[in-house]
Structures are given as structure tokens and as C-alpha cells.
Design an enzyme around this catalytic site. Structure first.
Site, mmCIF file in Angstrom:
data_model
loop_
_atom_site.group_PDB
_atom_site.id
_atom_site.type_symbol
_atom_site.label_atom_id
_atom_site.label_comp_id
_atom_site.label_asym_id
_atom_site.label_seq_id
_atom_site.Cartn_x
_atom_site.Cartn_y
_atom_site.Cartn_z
ATOM 1 N N GLU A 284 0.836 -1.219 0.000
ATOM 2 C CA GLU A 284 0.000 0.000 0.000
ATOM 3 C C GLU A 284 0.861 1.254 0.000
ATOM 4 O O GLU A 284 0.768 2.075 0.915
ATOM 5 C CB GLU A 284 -0.865 0.022 1.271
ATOM 6 C CG GLU A 284 -1.702 -1.211 1.525
ATOM 7 C CD GLU A 284 -2.209 -1.284 2.973
ATOM 8 O OE1 GLU A 284 -1.915 -0.382 3.787
ATOM 9 O OE2 GLU A 284 -2.889 -2.267 3.295
ATOM 10 N N GLY A 286 2.050 5.006 -0.746
ATOM 11 C CA GLY A 286 1.421 6.276 -1.105
ATOM 12 C C GLY A 286 2.499 7.272 -1.509
ATOM 13 O O GLY A 286 2.771 7.487 -2.688
ATOM 14 N N TYR A 327 4.320 18.817 10.894
ATOM 15 C CA TYR A 327 5.382 17.871 11.293
ATOM 16 C C TYR A 327 6.758 18.518 11.264
ATOM 17 O O TYR A 327 7.766 17.806 11.271
ATOM 18 C CB TYR A 327 5.427 16.664 10.343
ATOM 19 C CG TYR A 327 4.094 16.135 9.894
ATOM 20 C CD1 TYR A 327 3.268 15.436 10.783
ATOM 21 C CD2 TYR A 327 3.650 16.311 8.589
ATOM 22 C CE1 TYR A 327 2.049 14.946 10.363
ATOM 23 C CE2 TYR A 327 2.426 15.823 8.159
ATOM 24 C CZ TYR A 327 1.621 15.138 9.065
ATOM 25 O OH TYR A 327 0.411 14.653 8.650
ATOM 26 N N CYS A 353 -2.825 33.910 9.111
ATOM 27 C CA CYS A 353 -2.570 34.611 10.372
ATOM 28 C C CYS A 353 -2.210 33.640 11.484
ATOM 29 O O CYS A 353 -2.997 33.425 12.416
ATOM 30 C CB CYS A 353 -3.788 35.438 10.727
ATOM 31 S SG CYS A 353 -4.066 36.666 9.467
ATOM 32 N N GLU A 354 -1.066 33.020 11.368
ATOM 33 C CA GLU A 354 -0.540 32.103 12.388
ATOM 34 C C GLU A 354 0.967 32.121 12.255
ATOM 35 O O GLU A 354 1.484 32.050 11.130
ATOM 36 C CB GLU A 354 -0.957 30.647 12.086
ATOM 37 C CG GLU A 354 -2.410 30.404 12.040
ATOM 38 C CD GLU A 354 -2.858 29.335 13.025
ATOM 39 O OE1 GLU A 354 -2.039 28.883 13.853
ATOM 40 O OE2 GLU A 354 -4.024 28.980 12.946
ATOM 41 N N TYR A 381 0.503 14.227 0.272
ATOM 42 C CA TYR A 381 0.071 14.813 1.543
ATOM 43 C C TYR A 381 0.146 16.335 1.530
ATOM 44 O O TYR A 381 0.450 16.947 2.554
ATOM 45 C CB TYR A 381 0.876 14.229 2.714
ATOM 46 C CG TYR A 381 0.748 12.724 2.808
ATOM 47 C CD1 TYR A 381 -0.482 12.138 3.086
ATOM 48 C CD2 TYR A 381 1.834 11.887 2.576
ATOM 49 C CE1 TYR A 381 -0.616 10.759 3.143
ATOM 50 C CE2 TYR A 381 1.706 10.508 2.630
ATOM 51 C CZ TYR A 381 0.475 9.948 2.917
ATOM 52 O OH TYR A 381 0.336 8.585 2.970
#
Ligand code: LLP
Length: 439
Positions: A284, A286, A327, A353-354, A381
Site C-alpha cells: 500500500e 502512497g 510535522y 494569520c498564524e 500529503y
């Protein structure tokens, strides 16, 4: 210009001073389609897939693309036409597979929280296997299957308690993770599954984490899974297929994961040595199929010199590229047009705004406002995790095939974003609604 190949090479490379993906200049694509813009190379995806296929020549093996990495229909169509199956984690993902021309019979369904409605839909569609993650889920799936007069093919996801040595948020095969059934309880779970009328045991499954850059955790997990298969088969339950999940890492920045074919030749040698070489295999992957097949193009809005830091403010943000914020992930950032003028250190940030809205820290760039950059390794991702935070529409996506660029997703409009929202009260006009009213 640096001579180290970019992640994504040879499909992503400078020709003279211009960055190209396959035979398309990225500056032209950004000018035509606007930014932020995701651009993927079909050839890079097929090249990544070919490394797995080479390893499996002469084996009974199937690649199930873990579509959570990038679930855009155009990307799914490439993998469906190349003969892949799909690993899904929701009914929505199953709908996407079918919309892209994939077959339900090539789908396996992972995830810890499948709902009854999702199970019903997958059973009715006729998927290949449910990767079951708890004893409670076995019972619910059995009830749903019996109520439909069907038998659900199942594989139990084992948690082998192996450390994949990756970021804690993306390691899944350790005792403290929510995933899978502890390997000490696996035999019992299989015995339970085998006596439920709505289930048919078909396989065993294991996925230990993501962005794994060495072979050892895979070899350790494989040994533990095979020990279990021996125990389970001794108890009279046949395991038809072995599913080793995904997780192989890519090169973001001097990462050196094994190539898919060399990882798999080591794993196949171990399988052969233990007498399981002829068993049906499923995987599997990705990220390793799409991560380095894509870039995100963005325009520099402002350069903002500061006492401690210089900021390069771009028009892509954490809503388009959430991995650095989530991350502290590293993505290379390079100009679309290279010049040899001296570079400066910048923190590359988005307009959200962060303070967490950063894309790259302390990057040496020779760039001016109005010029464009590429954030590399953005095929996995990124778009699939994009959001509308700050009411930002999601970016457009292109799939490049040689010298052709296909729009596979139009830029999200304000109408798209507002669709489904409802004002709860009749609209009234009063003074405070009037703009620029002085009180
Ligand atoms: N199979 C299962 C059951 C999974 O949970 C995953 C990924 C895969 C396969 C595919 O793993 P891959 O080959 O892509 O490593 N958002 C994170 C990654 C989350 C991975 C979740 N599960 C990131 O951006 O790094």
C-alpha cells in the site's frame, strides 16, 4: 547553480536557467494558470511505480496505491490505468476510485474507524478486502455483512511493535499507537474472526509508519508477521495474502531511503528463505509513488527584512502545504528562474494569520517580489490535506504528460467555498452594518 539533482529529477530539472517538469517550463505554467499551483509529472509517477513492479516480476503481487497521499481524480486515473489497485480509508475514497475508472474488486479498505454505512457501501460494491483494526470492528463488520446476506473478506492489521524511526505523528506500528491489533492478541482475533458467519479470513496486514528511510524496520516487521502467520495457520486458518502496507520514504532533503526495488528484493529474499515466497503479496505505498512527482508553484508577494529574520511572504500557505506546520517537515524551495546574483537568508512564510504558517526556515534565496518559487516534493500529503483556512480557495492542479499540461482540478472559487452554507436569520439592515460609519 547547484549540481545536486533536485528531488524529482530527472523529471524536474533546470534547462539553462528555467525550471522544467518533463517538457513544460514551470514559469509559463504559473503565468498561464496562476499561483498557488500544483503541477505533477505523470512520467515521474509511472517511474516510481515501475520500481515496485520490477521487484515483483514473476510474483503474485499487487500494488494498492494508498490514495490518501494524493486523491485527485487525475492522479487516480494514472494509477488505475497502470493496473494498480487502491488502499482506501473512507467511503469517499471508494467513490473517488470508481469515479476515476478504478474497480471495487481492486480496493482494500484500511482505517480504525470504519462506520456501518461505509462497510455497507464497500460490501455492496464488492471490494477485495477489509483491513480490520480491532476485535470490535470484526463484530460490527460481521453484523453488517450478515444483514446484507454477504460475506466480508477480511485481513487483520497487526501492530508488530516495531519502531519505524520516523516522526512520531506518522509512526503507526508501536504499542502506543491506535492502529492494528497487538501481535500478542492476533491469534485470538483470527480465531474469533474464523467462527463469524459474515466474515472470511483472507489475509494479514501490517503498516508500521510513513517516511521510513531504512530497510530494518520492514525486515523486523516482516519476521514478526510471518511468525504470526505460522501460528495462525497451525491453528487451521489459512492466510491467503500478506499485506505489508506502505511507508517507504522519499528524498526531501538529503534523505536516502532505499529504492523500492532494492527494499523489496531484500524483503522477498527473506520471504523466500522462510518459505512464503509464493504467497500472494499486497502493498500500500502512497508517498513513494507521488511525493516527488509534484511541486507547488507560488509567487513572492513581499520581501520583509527584519532585525532577526528576513521574511519572504509567498501566496501559498499552510492551508496548501500543511506538512511544515504539522510535522516541521522540510521541503526544498527553489526559484523558477535561476540567476547567479547573491542570495539572502529568508524564512519563507504564507499569508495565513498564524506564526505556524511557515513553509521553509532559513533558506538561501535570490528572489524579488513578483518572482515565482517551487516548493518541491509536494505530490504527497499536500493537496490531499489542503484546507480552506482563512477562507483561502484550494489551489489548481495540473498533470503534465510530456509537453502537454492537463488541468486536473480547477482553482476553487468563492462560490465553491460558500456552497452548502446557510444564513440562519433573515437579513436586516441596521447602522452597524453600514461600512465606515463613524460613531
Ligand atoms: N497504508 C496505511 C494503512 C496507511 O495508514 C498509510 C499512511 C499508507 C498505507 C501509506 O503510507 P505512505 O506509503 O504514504 O507512507 N500526512 C503524513 C503521512 C501520513 C501517513 C498516513 N498513513 C505526512 O504528510 O507525512
Amino acid at each position: 547553480m547547484t549540481s545536486t539533482p533536485l528531488p524529482g529529477a530527472p523529471f524536474l530539472a533546470y534547462r539553462d536557467s528555467q525550471l522544467f517538469i518533463e517538457d513544460m517550463g514551470l514559469q509559463d505554467l504559473a503565468n498561464t494558470h496562476g499561483t498557488p499551483l500544483f503541477v505533477y509529472s505523470k512520467a515521474a509517477m509511472l517511474h516510481a511505480l515501475a520500481a515496485y513492479q520490477r521487484a515483483f516480476v514473476g510474483r503474485d503481487a499487487k500494488v494498492h496505491y494508498a490514495m490518501k497521499a494524493n486523491s485527485s481524480l487525475g492522479v487516480l486515473q494514472v494509477f488505475a490505468q497502470a493496473g494498480c489497485g487502491f488502499d482506501i480509508v473512507s467511503a469517499g475514497e471508494l467513490e473517488r476510485v470508481l469515479a476515476a475508472g478504478g474497480q471495487a474488486a481492486d480496493v482494500i479498505f484500511s482505517g480504525v474507524g470504519k462506520t456501518r454505512a461505509e462497510m455497507r457501501m464497500a460490501l455492496q460494491a464488492g471490494i477485495a478486502c477489509f483491513n480490520v483494526e480491532s476485535e470490535a470492528e470484526l463484530d460490527v463488520l460481521n453484523q453488517v455483512a450478515v444483514s446484507l446476506g454477504k460475506v466480508a473478506p477480511v485481513s487483520i492489521r497487526v501492530n508488530p511493535n516495531v519502531d519505524p524511526k520516523t516522526h512520531p505523528y506518522i509512526s503507526t506500528g508501536l504499542k502506543g499507537n491506535k492502529f492494528g491489533i497487538a501481535h500478542e492478541r492476533t491469534l485470538q482475533a483470527y480465531q474469533h474472526a474464523a467462527q463469524l458467519p459474515g466474515l472470511k479470513v483472507v489475509g494479514i496486514d501490517c503498516h508500521i509508519g510513513s517516511q521510513i528511510t531504512t530497510s530494518e524496520p520492514y525486515l523486523d516487521a516482516l519476521d514478526k508477521v510471518l511468525d504470526l502467520v505460522e501460528q495462525i495457520e497451525k491453528a487451521g486458518i489459512r492466510i491467503h495474502h500478506l499485506d505489508f502496507g506502505g511507508g517507504l520514504g522519499i528524498n526531501y532533503n538529503n534523505d536516502t531511503p532505499p529504492a523500492a526495488d532494492s527494499l523489496w528484493s531484500a524483503l522477498l529474499a527473506r520471504l523466500d528463505a522462510r518459505g512464503f515466497g509464493q504467497r500472494r503479496l499486497m502493498i500500500e505505498p502512497g508517498r513513494s509513488l507521488v511525493g516527488n512527482a509534484g511541486v507547488c508553484l507560488s509567487e513572492v508577494q513581499y520581501l520583509k527584512p527584519g532585525e532577526q529574520k528576513n521574511f519572504c511572504i509567498i501566496d501559498a500557505a499552510m492551508n496548501d502545504l500543511p506538512r511544515p506546520a504539522m510535522y516541521e517537515a522540510f521541503h526544498q524551495i527553489v526559484p523558477l528562474v535561476h540567476t547567479d546574483k547573491p542570495a539572502q537568508l529568508y524564512d519563507v512564510v504564507g499569508p495565513v494569520c498564524e506564526s505556524g504558517d511557515w513553509i521553509g526556515r532559513d533558506r538561501l534565496l535570490n528572489i524579488q517580489a513578483g518572482e515565482k518559487l517551487a516548493v518541491l516534493s509536494a505530490g504527497a500529503y499536500c493537496m490531499s490535506m489542503a484546507s480552506n483556512y482563512n477562507t483561502r480557495g484550494r489551489a489548481a492542479e495540473l498533470l503534465v504528460d510530456g509537453n502537454q499540461a492537463h488541468v486536473i482540478r480547477q482553482r476553487e472559487t468563492m462560490a465553491d467555498q460558500l456552497r452548502g452554507e446557510v444564513l440562519p436569520f433573515p437579513q436586516t439592515r441596521h447602522a452597524s452594518n453600514t461600512p465606515n460609519t463613524k460613531v
